[in-house]
Design an enzyme around this catalytic site. Structure first.
Site, PDB file in Angstrom:
ATOM      1  N   ASN A 188      -2.119  -0.177   6.620  1.00  0.00           N
ATOM      2  CA  ASN A 188      -1.632  -1.435   7.192  1.00  0.00           C
ATOM      3  C   ASN A 188      -0.689  -2.208   6.254  1.00  0.00           C
ATOM      4  OD1 ASN A 188      -3.608  -2.148   5.411  1.00  0.00           O
ATOM      5  ND2 ASN A 188      -4.866  -3.293   6.856  1.00  0.00           N
ATOM      6  N   ARG A 205       2.274  -6.827   8.665  1.00  0.00           N
ATOM      7  CA  ARG A 205       1.533  -5.667   9.179  1.00  0.00           C
ATOM      8  C   ARG A 205       2.082  -5.199  10.519  1.00  0.00           C
ATOM      9  NH1 ARG A 205      -4.473  -7.498   7.010  1.00  0.00           N
ATOM     10  NH2 ARG A 205      -4.447  -6.208   5.129  1.00  0.00           N
ATOM     11  N   ARG A 233      -2.744 -14.598   4.265  1.00  0.00           N
ATOM     12  CA  ARG A 233      -3.467 -13.832   5.291  1.00  0.00           C
ATOM     13  C   ARG A 233      -2.828 -14.053   6.672  1.00  0.00           C
ATOM     14  NH1 ARG A 233      -7.770 -10.288   3.842  1.00  0.00           N
ATOM     15  NH2 ARG A 233      -8.925 -10.928   5.694  1.00  0.00           N
ATOM     16  N   TYR A 258     -12.095  -1.813  -4.060  1.00  0.00           N
ATOM     17  CA  TYR A 258     -12.643  -2.025  -2.714  1.00  0.00           C
ATOM     18  C   TYR A 258     -14.167  -1.835  -2.691  1.00  0.00           C
ATOM     19  CZ  TYR A 258      -8.116  -2.486  -0.299  1.00  0.00           C
ATOM     20  OH  TYR A 258      -6.894  -2.937   0.164  1.00  0.00           O
ATOM     21  N   GLU A 307      -9.096 -10.051  -8.421  1.00  0.00           N
ATOM     22  CA  GLU A 307      -8.126  -8.987  -8.139  1.00  0.00           C
ATOM     23  C   GLU A 307      -6.899  -9.087  -9.048  1.00  0.00           C
ATOM     24  OE1 GLU A 307      -9.623  -8.649  -3.517  1.00  0.00           O
ATOM     25  OE2 GLU A 307      -7.580  -9.345  -3.911  1.00  0.00           O
ATOM     26  N   HIS A 351      -2.170  -5.460   1.247  1.00  0.00           N
ATOM     27  CA  HIS A 351      -3.465  -6.089   1.017  1.00  0.00           C
ATOM     28  C   HIS A 351      -3.235  -7.579   0.798  1.00  0.00           C
ATOM     29  CE1 HIS A 351      -7.295  -7.098  -0.908  1.00  0.00           C
ATOM     30  NE2 HIS A 351      -6.582  -7.717  -1.832  1.00  0.00           N
ATOM     31  N   LYS A 407       0.828  -1.217   0.000  1.00  0.00           N
ATOM     32  CA  LYS A 407       0.000   0.000   0.000  1.00  0.00           C
ATOM     33  C   LYS A 407       0.863   1.269   0.000  1.00  0.00           C
ATOM     34  CE  LYS A 407      -3.927  -2.393   2.100  1.00  0.00           C
ATOM     35  NZ  LYS A 407      -5.022  -2.342   3.112  1.00  0.00           N
TER      36      LYS A 407
HETATM   37  P1  ATP Z   1      -7.245  -5.915   2.790  1.00  0.00           P
HETATM   38  O1  ATP Z   1      -8.564  -6.144   2.073  1.00  0.00           O
HETATM   39  O2  ATP Z   1      -6.618  -4.577   2.441  1.00  0.00           O
HETATM   40  O3  ATP Z   1      -6.298  -7.065   2.636  1.00  0.00           O
HETATM   41  P2  ATP Z   1      -8.412  -6.828   5.226  1.00  0.00           P
HETATM   42  O4  ATP Z   1      -9.042  -7.873   4.364  1.00  0.00           O
HETATM   43  O5  ATP Z   1      -7.575  -7.288   6.368  1.00  0.00           O
HETATM   44  O6  ATP Z   1      -7.536  -5.846   4.356  1.00  0.00           O
HETATM   45  P3  ATP Z   1     -10.864  -5.362   5.106  1.00  0.00           P
HETATM   46  O7  ATP Z   1     -11.949  -5.501   6.114  1.00  0.00           O
HETATM   47  O8  ATP Z   1     -11.046  -5.987   3.761  1.00  0.00           O
HETATM   48  O9  ATP Z   1      -9.505  -5.854   5.790  1.00  0.00           O
HETATM   49  O10 ATP Z   1     -10.607  -3.797   4.930  1.00  0.00           O
HETATM   50  C1  ATP Z   1      -9.944  -3.297   3.786  1.00  0.00           C
HETATM   51  C2  ATP Z   1      -9.016  -2.203   4.202  1.00  0.00           C
HETATM   52  O11 ATP Z   1      -9.773  -1.081   4.626  1.00  0.00           O
HETATM   53  C3  ATP Z   1      -8.115  -2.519   5.389  1.00  0.00           C
HETATM   54  O12 ATP Z   1      -6.962  -3.244   5.038  1.00  0.00           O
HETATM   55  C4  ATP Z   1      -7.771  -1.135   5.885  1.00  0.00           C
HETATM   56  O13 ATP Z   1      -6.778  -0.535   5.041  1.00  0.00           O
HETATM   57  C5  ATP Z   1      -9.083  -0.420   5.681  1.00  0.00           C
HETATM   58  N1  ATP Z   1      -9.963  -0.480   6.867  1.00  0.00           N
HETATM   59  C6  ATP Z   1     -10.687  -1.544   7.294  1.00  0.00           C
HETATM   60  N2  ATP Z   1     -11.396  -1.248   8.396  1.00  0.00           N
HETATM   61  C7  ATP Z   1     -11.112   0.055   8.661  1.00  0.00           C
HETATM   62  C8  ATP Z   1     -11.524   0.980   9.671  1.00  0.00           C
HETATM   63  N3  ATP Z   1     -12.409   0.632  10.624  1.00  0.00           N
HETATM   64  N4  ATP Z   1     -11.000   2.233   9.637  1.00  0.00           N
HETATM   65  C9  ATP Z   1     -10.142   2.611   8.667  1.00  0.00           C
HETATM   66  N5  ATP Z   1      -9.730   1.788   7.684  1.00  0.00           N
HETATM   67  C10 ATP Z   1     -10.188   0.537   7.686  1.00  0.00           C
HETATM   68 MG    MG Z   2     -10.107  -7.419   2.601  1.00  0.00          MG
END
Ligand code: ATP
Ligand code: MG
Length: 139
Positions: free
Chosen positions: A114, A104, A87, A51, A128, A117, A11
Site C-alpha cells: 500500500n 495509497r 494518516r 512491525y 519508529e 507507512h 514501501k
Molecule cells: P502502516 O502501519 O504500514 O502505516 P496501517 O497502520 O494503515 O499501515 P496496519 O494495520 O498497521 O495498517 O498494518 C500494517 C501493514 O500490514 C499494512 O500497511 C499492510 O501493508 C499490511 N496489512 C495489514 N492488514 C493486512 C492484511 N489483512 N493482509 C495483508 N497485509 C496486511
Molecule cells: Mg500501522
C-alpha cells in the site's frame, strides 16, 4: 517532538515502481517538512521488529517478507498535528478503500503493498524515528 512529527516509509513496491519522487512531491506540497531521510533496506529481522505489534496476525510473515524484499525510503516529517494529518493524507490501509487523491489510492498496489507507512500515534512516531535515525541524521 510529540505532536509535530511523524515517521513514514515508502514501501518496496512503490520504490521499485519509481514512485518515490512523486510521493515525496505530494508530501512536501501537503506541508510536511522533511527532517530526516534515507534509502535503505530492512533485513527480515528488522522488518519483524518494526512491525512487532502485528506478530501472530495471519499476514505477519508475508508482511515481513514484503517489507524486506527491496529498498525503502524512510523519513521523519514535521507539521502541526503530523500523525493524524499524515494518516488522513495517505488514506485507508487498503488502497481500494482509500479516498481519491490520497497516496495509497494513487500509488498503492494492494492491501499489503500500500505504497507508504504512517505512524499511528505520537508515541510510535518517536519509537519508529529512533529505529531508523540517530540524532546526527536529523535536521
Ligand atoms: P502502516 O502501519 O504500514 O502505516 P496501517 O497502520 O494503515 O499501515 P496496519 O494495520 O498497521 O495498517 O498494518 C500494517 C501493514 O500490514 C499494512 O500497511 C499492510 O501493508 C499490511 N496489512 C495489514 N492488514 C493486512 C492484511 N489483512 N493482509 C495483508 N497485509 C496486511
Ligand atoms: Mg500501522
Amino acid at each position: 517532538m510529540a505532536g509535530n512529527q511523524t515517521f513514514t516509509m515508502i514501501k518496496p513496491t512503490a520504490f521499485r515502481k519509481n514512485y518515490a519522487g512523486s510521493i515525496i512531491q505530494l508530501i512536501t506540497a501537503a506541508g510536511f517538512r522533511i527532517r530526516a531521510m534515507k534509502l535503505t533496506r530492512l533485513t527480515a529481522a528488522q522488518a519483524g521488529a518494526f512491525y512487532a505489534v502485528h506478530q501472530g496476525r495471519p499476514f505477519f510473515d508475508s508482511l515481513v517478507e514484503f517489507m524486506s524484499s527491496g529498498p525503502i525510503v524512510a523519513m521523519v516529517l514535521e507539521k502541526e498535528n503530523a500523525v493524524e494529518d499524515f494518516r488522513t493524507f495517505i488514506g485507508a490501509t487498503n488502497p481500494a478503500n482509500a479516498a481519491e487523491g490520497t497516496v495509497r489510492k494513487l500509488y498503492g498496489t494492494d492491501l499489503q503493498q500500500n505504497a507508504v507507512h504512517g505512524s499511528d500515534s505520537d508515541e510510535n512516531a518517536v519509537i519508529e524515528a529512533d529505529f531508523f535515525f540517530s540524532k546526527l541524521e536529523r535536521y
